[in-house]
Scaffold this motif. Structure first.
Motif, mmCIF file in Angstrom:
data_model
loop_
_atom_site.group_PDB
_atom_site.id
_atom_site.type_symbol
_atom_site.label_atom_id
_atom_site.label_comp_id
_atom_site.label_asym_id
_atom_site.label_seq_id
_atom_site.Cartn_x
_atom_site.Cartn_y
_atom_site.Cartn_z
ATOM 1 N N UNK A 109 0.929 -1.472 0.034
ATOM 2 C CA UNK A 109 -0.038 0.068 0.067
ATOM 3 C C UNK A 109 0.816 1.222 -0.048
ATOM 4 N N UNK A 110 2.030 1.304 0.678
ATOM 5 C CA UNK A 110 3.015 2.529 0.910
ATOM 6 C C UNK A 110 3.538 2.495 -0.479
ATOM 7 N N UNK A 111 3.852 1.276 -1.349
ATOM 8 C CA UNK A 111 4.384 1.689 -2.509
ATOM 9 C C UNK A 111 3.574 2.249 -3.563
ATOM 10 N N UNK A 112 2.244 1.916 -3.362
ATOM 11 C CA UNK A 112 1.233 2.471 -4.472
ATOM 12 C C UNK A 112 1.305 3.833 -4.103
ATOM 13 N N UNK A 113 1.017 4.208 -2.724
ATOM 14 C CA UNK A 113 0.874 5.542 -2.510
ATOM 15 C C UNK A 113 2.295 6.361 -2.877
ATOM 16 N N UNK A 114 3.538 5.802 -2.758
ATOM 17 C CA UNK A 114 4.446 6.552 -2.903
ATOM 18 C C UNK A 114 4.748 6.938 -4.389
ATOM 19 N N UNK A 115 4.360 5.863 -5.490
ATOM 20 C CA UNK A 115 4.610 5.938 -6.852
ATOM 21 C C UNK A 115 3.524 6.946 -7.326
ATOM 22 N N UNK A 116 2.299 6.852 -6.784
ATOM 23 C CA UNK A 116 1.219 7.734 -7.352
ATOM 24 C C UNK A 116 1.488 9.400 -6.893
ATOM 25 N N UNK A 117 2.043 9.143 -5.705
ATOM 26 C CA UNK A 117 2.175 10.670 -5.196
ATOM 27 C C UNK A 117 3.259 11.498 -5.898
ATOM 28 N N UNK A 118 4.464 10.743 -6.046
ATOM 29 C CA UNK A 118 5.625 11.115 -6.808
ATOM 30 C C UNK A 118 5.377 11.724 -8.321
ATOM 31 N N UNK A 119 4.594 10.621 -9.059
ATOM 32 C CA UNK A 119 4.360 10.711 -10.422
ATOM 33 C C UNK A 119 3.025 11.254 -11.031
ATOM 34 N N UNK A 120 2.138 10.731 -10.478
ATOM 35 C CA UNK A 120 0.644 10.738 -10.893
ATOM 36 C C UNK A 120 0.124 12.069 -10.188
ATOM 37 N N UNK A 121 0.065 12.171 -8.875
ATOM 38 C CA UNK A 121 -0.727 13.604 -8.353
ATOM 39 C C UNK A 121 -0.407 14.581 -9.242
ATOM 40 N N UNK A 122 0.947 14.837 -9.296
ATOM 41 C CA UNK A 122 1.322 16.218 -9.866
ATOM 42 C C UNK A 122 0.681 16.736 -11.216
ATOM 43 N N UNK A 123 0.315 15.456 -11.815
ATOM 44 C CA UNK A 123 -0.172 15.612 -13.056
ATOM 45 C C UNK A 123 -1.653 15.671 -13.168
ATOM 46 N N UNK A 124 -2.322 14.701 -12.395
ATOM 47 C CA UNK A 124 -3.676 14.406 -12.446
ATOM 48 C C UNK A 124 -4.290 14.301 -10.927
ATOM 49 N N UNK A 125 -3.646 14.532 -10.136
ATOM 50 C CA UNK A 125 -4.210 14.517 -8.761
ATOM 51 C C UNK A 125 -5.594 14.933 -8.519
ATOM 52 N N UNK A 126 -5.819 16.302 -8.908
ATOM 53 C CA UNK A 126 -6.961 17.153 -8.872
ATOM 54 C C UNK A 126 -7.820 17.026 -9.999
ATOM 55 N N UNK A 127 -7.518 16.379 -11.210
ATOM 56 C CA UNK A 127 -8.280 16.249 -12.261
ATOM 57 C C UNK A 127 -9.240 15.397 -11.990
ATOM 58 N N UNK A 128 -10.725 15.832 -12.386
ATOM 59 C CA UNK A 128 -11.838 15.015 -12.291
ATOM 60 C C UNK A 128 -11.538 13.566 -13.225
ATOM 61 N N UNK A 129 -11.759 12.506 -12.454
ATOM 62 C CA UNK A 129 -11.282 11.277 -13.299
ATOM 63 C C UNK A 129 -12.143 10.938 -14.580
ATOM 64 N N UNK A 130 -13.427 11.606 -14.763
ATOM 65 C CA UNK A 130 -14.179 11.520 -15.866
ATOM 66 C C UNK A 130 -13.410 12.229 -17.201
ATOM 67 N N UNK A 131 -12.498 13.300 -16.848
ATOM 68 C CA UNK A 131 -11.940 13.903 -17.808
ATOM 69 C C UNK A 131 -10.374 13.258 -18.107
ATOM 70 N N UNK A 132 -9.845 12.558 -17.422
ATOM 71 C CA UNK A 132 -8.560 12.026 -17.784
ATOM 72 C C UNK A 132 -8.487 11.140 -18.941
ATOM 73 N N UNK A 133 -7.612 11.462 -19.985
ATOM 74 C CA UNK A 133 -7.476 10.834 -21.211
ATOM 75 C C UNK A 133 -6.272 10.288 -21.457
ATOM 76 N N UNK A 134 -6.038 9.785 -22.614
ATOM 77 C CA UNK A 134 -4.653 9.303 -22.958
ATOM 78 C C UNK A 134 -3.459 10.344 -22.799
ATOM 79 N N UNK A 135 -3.699 11.424 -23.208
ATOM 80 C CA UNK A 135 -2.916 12.594 -23.034
ATOM 81 C C UNK A 135 -2.287 12.515 -21.829
ATOM 82 N N UNK A 136 -2.946 12.856 -20.660
ATOM 83 C CA UNK A 136 -2.763 13.033 -19.423
ATOM 84 C C UNK A 136 -1.940 11.737 -18.907
ATOM 85 N N UNK A 137 -2.198 10.606 -19.302
ATOM 86 C CA UNK A 137 -1.360 9.465 -18.920
ATOM 87 C C UNK A 137 -0.151 9.364 -19.407
#
Length: 409
Positions: free
Chosen positions: A123-151
């Motif tokens: 669980x901590x590994x999940x949190x760490x990788x998402x916090x470091x790489x994903x949240x700065x880009x899409x953390x506050x983005x509505x999940x319904x709006x996330x597309x391939x460009x975001x990924x």
């Protein structure tokens, strides 16, 4: 402790400023302005905490007791009621606004699956990788709006340099997005899926050329390195020198807490749940390590020995690498100092190999030998670590055949 010490009549009659306990952590607060409110006090993870339950005008004694009882049950189940209430309010707010952010979905996914994961660190590994790489880009983005460009914005910067991490991250993004779809927070195809989608946009992980990692700092250069390092007086420099002198891993140092330190015995005891081998590890501390700890105590902000930039958080995973490679311009990694120590011990000392491996908290691969190994040879390791400190602090003459591993341009 007896409960139900108060009565509705007494609550109405009390007008003197103070705190009045009902029992079980429930308290009535009477302010100097005669306003009355309920407070629930509890301990969580060894810390005393307090949360408001509302004004007496809005919450009567019976309701306050019910709230306190529900929060006591949470504490018994290992749930922080303050964080639980904050999460619930955030979810309600997001639901009202019809904006379910990726950060919310990821947190809920981890909560739903953590008890099914065999490794408690998962669980901590999940949190760490998402916090470091994903949240700065899409953390506050509505999940319904996330597309391939975001990924792709998340994955492309690390796909060829940290391929294994990127591949795991992609899988985690896909799982969270699937969860969001199942919950009805989004529709359509999963933009993080590999087969038939990202495989057309990114090279297959197994085909990516392996990145050659920077070499460890040659141990003859340790003295000059330490002299440069000590010119930096911030917390990252203290943590890095502590790591070097203890031959510890980055994760062990940045998450170290004061309750793990015994200054009288000059030991650092790392609990099993923070060790790679899942076994408690005792580290003898040299005199310089004690000096570092004394300096760190003057910077104390929380239980973490080496505090980070955020409240109640330890130093970030990248802080020491940034200091070493960017600020100090060394072309080596923090983890490489463990190799520097091992090379020194093997080439410049007569300490036995198993003692050196124990200092690095490596497991004994020979099961028969491991079965007979009872102690951790702490005092023998103490002498070795004292010699390591002495070596690091002593200038040596090596001739001109050693090429510095520091950037020159």
């Amino acid at each position: 402790m007896a409960n139900n010490k108060l009565s509705a009549k007494k609550v109405g009659a009390l007008n003197q400023t103070g705190n009045y306990g009902d029992g079980g952590g429930l308290w009535l607060q009477v302010s100097k302005w005669q306003s009355k409110s309920w407070v629930f006090r509890f301990s969580f993870d060894g810390k005393r905490r307090e949360m408001g339950l509302g004004s007496c005008k809005d919450v009567n004694l019976a309701d306050a007791r019910l709230l306190a009882d529900s929060f006591r049950k949470m504490v018994r189940n290992g749930i922080d009621p303050i964080e639980a209430r904050q999460a619930e309010r955030a979810a309600q707010r997001a639901e009202r606004m019809n904006i379910i952010a990726f950060h919310f979905c990821a947190k809920k996914y981890i909560e739903a699956h953590r008890h099914g994961w065999k490794n408690v660190k998962h669980a901590q590994q999940w949190t760490n990788t998402l916090t470091q790489y994903a949240y700065p880009v899409i953390g506050e983005t509505p999940v319904k709006n996330i597309d391939t460009t975001h990924i792709l914005r998340i994955l492309e910067p690390i796909w060829t340099t940290k391929t294994e991490t990127a591949s795991r991250l992609r899988s985690r993004l896909e799982n969270v997005m699937d969860w969001a779809t199942t919950r009805g927070y989004r529709t359509g195809d999963n933009p993080a899926r590999w087969k038939g989608h990202l495989e057309n946009l990114l090279p297959k992980p197994s085909k990516v050329k392996k990145v050659v990692h920077h070499a460890a700092l040659p141990y003859p250069q340790m003295n000059s390195f330490i002299l440069v390092l000590r010119q930096h007086d911030h917390v990252s420099a203290l943590a890095l020198e502590f790591l070097v002198l203890t031959a510890a891993r980055t994760s062990e140092v940045i998450a170290a807490t004061w309750d793990e330190i015994n200054l009288d015995e000059m030991n650092w005891t790392i609990p099993a749940n923070r060790m790679k081998a899942q076994r408690e590890h005792r580290v003898p501390l040299s005199s310089r390590c004690i000096e570092i700890l004394n300096k760190a105590s003057n910077l104390r902000q929380s239980d973490f020995i080496f505090p980070g930039g955020r409240v109640n958080k330890g130093l970030s995973n990248a802080a020491m690498d940034k200091l070493l490679q960017v600020t100090m311009s060394y072309e080596c990694t923090v983890h490489g100092f463990r190799s520097s120590f091992r090379d020194w011990a093997g080439e410049r000392t007569h300490y036995p190999s198993d003692l050196c491996e124990m200092a690095l908290a490596h497991t004994i691969k020979n099961k028969t030998e491991a079965a007979y190994r009872r102690g951790d040879m702490l005092e023998k390791r103490r002498q070795m670590m004292n010699d390591w400190q002495k070596f690091c602090e002593t200038a040596i003459t090596t001739g001109s055949d050693i090429v510095p591993i520091r950037k020159t341009g």
